[in-house]
Design an enzyme around this catalytic site. Structure first.
Site, PDB file in Angstrom:
ATOM      1  N   GLU A   1       0.829  -1.200   0.000  1.00  0.00           N
ATOM      2  CA  GLU A   1       0.000   0.000   0.000  1.00  0.00           C
ATOM      3  C   GLU A   1       0.863   1.248   0.000  1.00  0.00           C
ATOM      4  O   GLU A   1       0.382   2.342   0.240  1.00  0.00           O
ATOM      5  CB  GLU A   1      -0.974  -0.002   1.170  1.00  0.00           C
ATOM      6  CG  GLU A   1      -0.333  -0.047   2.536  1.00  0.00           C
ATOM      7  CD  GLU A   1      -1.397   0.134   3.618  1.00  0.00           C
ATOM      8  OE1 GLU A   1      -2.103  -0.839   3.889  1.00  0.00           O
ATOM      9  OE2 GLU A   1      -1.502   1.240   4.148  1.00  0.00           O
TER      10      GLU A   1
ATOM     11  N   CYS B   1      -3.359  -4.478   3.854  1.00  0.00           N
ATOM     12  CA  CYS B   1      -2.308  -5.361   4.366  1.00  0.00           C
ATOM     13  C   CYS B   1      -2.346  -6.773   3.791  1.00  0.00           C
ATOM     14  O   CYS B   1      -1.510  -7.597   4.159  1.00  0.00           O
ATOM     15  CB  CYS B   1      -2.383  -5.424   5.889  1.00  0.00           C
ATOM     16  SG  CYS B   1      -2.061  -3.830   6.652  1.00  0.00           S
TER      17      CYS B   1
ATOM     18  N   HIS C   1      -1.780 -12.144  10.542  1.00  0.00           N
ATOM     19  CA  HIS C   1      -1.428 -10.738  10.329  1.00  0.00           C
ATOM     20  C   HIS C   1      -1.207 -10.081  11.686  1.00  0.00           C
ATOM     21  O   HIS C   1      -1.939 -10.341  12.637  1.00  0.00           O
ATOM     22  CB  HIS C   1      -2.527 -10.004   9.558  1.00  0.00           C
ATOM     23  CG  HIS C   1      -2.232  -8.539   9.414  1.00  0.00           C
ATOM     24  ND1 HIS C   1      -1.096  -8.084   8.790  1.00  0.00           N
ATOM     25  CD2 HIS C   1      -2.892  -7.438   9.860  1.00  0.00           C
ATOM     26  CE1 HIS C   1      -1.079  -6.756   8.840  1.00  0.00           C
ATOM     27  NE2 HIS C   1      -2.157  -6.338   9.489  1.00  0.00           N
TER      28      HIS C   1
END
Lengths: 135, 386, 361
Positions: C94, C126, C249
């Site tokens: 990103e 993400c 994550h």
């Protein structure tokens, strides 16, 4: 930097692609039109390993245009293990003092930026101290 | 071959001429040289200049400067060889007169730094290097000199102030030069305290860039209709050579091979040995280059050039006076004009007009001007003409 | 009528031909900003409950392209294939250096993979990195190409003073995907769970992202990761105990531990791939560099569950089994921990300079 000029040397800058002389096998970087050793012409591309040692260096406090945002920065003559010497910035030095003879390895980094945030970003080779764990 | 003599010289004080444009700077030196030569009119103008196309956005200086100085219709063009541009222009003028094709040639070296300031100047000077593989990586001529200096100091085990003798001497000699940029003394302590520009090179290891213009008029003695009020100086020998443009392509960056060859050629041409001169105007644009110039001329062994500056040998009363009017360091370094300043200053010595800085019995002088780290070297042998 | 387990079975994504990881490579820049530096500036000296110990910060001359190039070179060293054998170079991030102009072409040119390739940049907050990885699995698994390179890399930007400034970090990893029989780890199946959940976003021309504060937790991170991981395990008939390692994550230290616990994983399974305490949240690189740290220590036969999370929102879960090729290939490039150990601490002022937070014009 002018786009065509940057673009035509990308391979050399991104990955230290030089030449090998077909006549005397000497490895050449940066590329030249005539072999400095034997005077022969016509070269074949050769990818350098990117491993070398610091031959001389200086930390600059006065930058030319395009590098003002990076001072102070360190430039070195790096002797590649295949023979040629290249001019390149050293990066990621951290607290490590630079010394003549220090082993370094090539990384591809942002070299300069013109026209503030509008122009192209010039990427190219720099060298850093050889990382622990590199084989 | 005929004799080629310098019939007139002219110079403007080196410094920051904010209010004076490039053409006027040049004209002042040109017209002074013409007056000095008894009004002799040149048939050709050879301009030594480095920065004008980049810093002043002005090309075709030959035409501009001749036109502006009222020399319409003559032959004129620019010689560019980095900081050796002025010396290169002198060689062009010398060869033109020597060939017989030109009877009277004017050579002007001019540099206008103050049309720009800051990083633009370092950037413009960097264009004298390999732009694709040196300048693009952030290298400047100062940084290249710093790397040569580090190699020199490490290879020959110099103390940290080992090169201080050169700037100290230059500042001393500039005290009596009305055309010098810095007319104040420098002490070794002052040198030791100076700020780093590019390690290990400090403020006093680098000659300051500044505006300047210097000119000479070359001719054959038989072209002079009347005797001039000053002695003539003969261009006795001339030599020029190149090395690799990029420092990284040198097998031995401390050799200054181009300087060796240029000196040899000029001296062979003149039929002398380097040791046969009484004055040596060398390139002290960086203090380490002064040491390497001395070594290139055989005045010191490899690695011993710096030691000469720590004694009296290079002073005005020494065995080999150098930078007699302050050199590039203290007279100031107008890049492409420096080579002509060297010749003008050597002429002052050979004409006996160097005032308080007069070197006794100066009859023959050597000038050596470098472009980059001796990527280009131009050498001249001058002597009093009789 | 379709049963629940049949439905799960059909939901797992499996390639036509088995694929795996041929080579992998991590990259973490050298600089570290301790969370205490951020706290000192914005919330007083208190060292109370900081989300991470420190975060990695890219140097002045680094961006997603340069970091991807190094990770890709490491991945190629481990893969032992010619870069010209790649048929795709995909970079998920990103923080691509250009708004318009692919990062992937820069990376492909630098590693010598041009010109016979697919190249493109992926964007899904993400999970852009795992999205690229799943696409690579598809390309290789369908037989369209033998090798593909997928990278997740970020130089994350947190607004000064925002909670994200403690964690928004730089780093990521690259993966060469190829046939299973050449793999150091076989990717058995993947499963993705995606909804329109605006928990975090950045509008065009904005420098810093905005987020929904606590909304980023339960309806966003926890819901998507749990659903993705749970469904993949159900469809494969596996349970947490079948995995030696699990990587989630990691926007901070706590979230991955909490989601792991909820799913039934122990700290021992999570810890080797939990890098956020020492490098922060590397956004599109986070799950993938967690996996690279696990591959650095895994043994043949170990199974790994990886589940990414991307705001906006979605999760990609993957079931990976390590092969015997791991032992030899691991040593062909620097380990993730080598990069983590290469560390220079910087203060907030240096961080502000390196990351362009000082207004220059």
């Amino acid at each position: 930097m002018e786009v065509p000029r940057y673009w035509r040397l990308q391979k050399q800058r991104y990955a230290l692609v030089g030449e090998i002389c077909p006549h005397c096998q000497v490895k050449i970087f940066p590329p030249r039109d005539v072999c400095p050793e034997c005077g022969g012409e016509a070269k074949q591309p050769f990818s350098f390993s990117g491993k070398g040692t610091v031959f001389s260096f200086t930390t600059m406090y006065d930058a030319p245009k395009g590098f003002e945002m990076n001072t102070p920065y360190t430039v070195a003559l790096v002797k590649l293990e295949e023979g040629p010497v290249v001019t390149a910035q050293l990066t990621d030095l951290g607290e490590q003092p630079v010394e003549i003879g220090m082993p370094v390895e090539m990384v591809t980094r942002r070299i300069r930026e013109d026209e503030e945030d509008k122009g192209i970003i010039v990427y190219g080779y720099k060298f850093r101290p050889v990382m622990a764990g590199t084989h | 071959m005929c004799d080629v003599v310098i019939a007139g010289i002219g110079q403007v004080p080196v410094g920051e001429h904010w209010g004076v444009p490039l053409r006027t700077l040049a004209a002042r030196a040109m017209l002074a040289a013409q007056r000095d030569a008894g009004g002799l009119k040149p048939q050709a103008l050879y301009v030594g200049n480095l920065l004008s196309p980049v810093v002043s956005h002005q090309s075709n200086l030959g035409t501009l400067l001749a036109d502006n100085a009222g020399m319409s219709g003559i032959e004129a063009f620019t010689v560019e060889a980095a900081e050796a541009s002025g010396a290169g222009a002198l060689r062009a003028g010398y060869l033109a007169v020597l060939s017989g094709y030109v009877d009277v040639a004017m050579v002007v070296g001019v540099e206008k730094f103050t049309d720009a300031v800051g990083p633009v100047i370092e950037g413009a000077m960097s264009e004298t290097m390999d732009y694709d593989f040196e300048a693009t990586n952030g290298l400047t001529p100062t940084a290249a000199a710093a790397m040569v200096m580090r190699l020199y100091m490490q290879t020959y085990d110099l103390p940290s102030d080992g090169l201080a003798g050169f700037p100290v001497l230059a500042h001393e000699n500039a005290l009596n030069n009305p055309n010098a940029y810095f007319r104040r003394a420098l002490t070794r302590e002052g040198y030791a305290r100076a700020a780093m520009l590019s390690t290990p090179l400090n403020l006093y290891d680098k000659a300051p860039y500044a505006d300047g213009a210097a000119a000479v008029i070359l001719t054959r003695p038989d072209r002079l209709k009347k005797a001039l009020e000053h002695p003539l100086v003969q261009v006795r020998g001339s030599g020029a050579a190149i090395d690799t443009l990029a420092l990284h392509d040198r097998h031995d960056p401390l050799a200054f091979h181009a300087a060796v060859v240029a000196i040899q050629n000029a001296c062979r041409h003149a039929g002398i040995l380097p040791a046969d001169v009484q004055v040596f105007e060398l390139s002290d644009n960086f203090s380490v280059y002064a040491a390497l110039c001395l070594e290139a001329g055989g005045f010191a062994q490899r690695g011993a050039g710096w030691k000469l500056a720590n004694g009296d040998e290079l002073s005005l009363k020494g065995r080999l006076p150098v930078c007699t009017m302050g050199g590039m360091k203290a007279r100031g370094n107008p890049a492409g004009a420096s080579g002509v300043y060297q010749v003008v200053e050597a002429c002052l010595q050979l004409r006996g007009e160097a005032g308080a800085n007069q070197v006794r019995d100066a009859r023959r002088a050597l000038t050596l001007c470098l472009g980059g780290p001796a990527s280009t070297a131009v050498c001249h042998v001058l002597q009093t003409w009789q | 009528m379709e049963t629940a387990s049949e439905k799960s079975e059909s939901l797992a994504l499996k390639p036509d031909r088995p694929v795996g990881i041929i080579g992998y490579g991590a990259y973490v820049p050298r600089y570290r900003l301790p969370a205490t530096q951020v706290a000192r500036l914005w919330s007083g000296e208190g060292e109370g409950d900081l989300p991470v110990k420190e975060k990695s910060v890219a140097g002045l001359d680094e961006d997603v392209a340069t970091m991807s190039i190094e990770a890709a070179r490491n991945a190629l060293s481990r893969a032992g294939i010619s870069p010209s054998a790649l048929r795709a170079v995909w970079v998920g991030s990103e923080s691509h250096p250009y708004a318009v102009k692919p990062t992937s072409t820069i990376v492909a040119e630098a590693i010598g993979a041009t010109p016979y390739i697919q190249a493109g940049d992926w964007e899904f907050a993400c999970k852009a990195g795992t999205e690229a990885l799943v696409a690579a699995i598809g390309l290789v698994g369908s037989g369209m190409g033998r090798y593909a390179l997928a990278i997740g890399m970020d130089i994350a930007q947190g607004q000064p003073g925002d909670a994200l400034e403690y964690t928004a970090a730089s780093g990521g990893a690259a993966y060469v995907i190829g046939p299973a029989d050449e793999s150091l780890a076989v990717i058995e199946a993947t499963f993705s769970y995606v909804t329109d959940t605006p928990d975090f976003w950045r509008r065009a021309h904005q420098v810093y992202p905005s987020h929904g504060q606590r909304f980023t937790g339960e309806p966003a991170y926890f819901k998507h990761i749990s659903n993705a991981a749970q469904t993949l395990m159900e469809s494969l008939g596996t349970k947490p105990a079948d995995y030696r390692y699990a990587v989630f994550h990691q926007p901070n230290t706590r979230f991955p531990q909490m989601v792991g616990k909820r799913l039934g994983f122990s700290d021992e399974q999570i810890k080797p791939g939990l890098l956020s305490p020492v490098i922060g949240n590397t956004y599109a690189g986070a799950a993938l560099i967690g996996l690279s740290a696990v591959l650095d220590v895994a043994s043949p036969g170990d199974c790994i569950l990886v589940t990414s999370y991307g705001s906006g929102a979605g999760s990609d879960a993957m079931h990976i089994c390590v092969t015997s090729a791991i032992e030899e290939r691991r040593s062909r490039a620097p380990l993730t921990r080598d990069y983590i150990a290469r560390r220079s601490e910087i203060d907030y002022a240096t961080y502000a300079r390196y990351r362009g937070k000082i207004r220059m014009k």
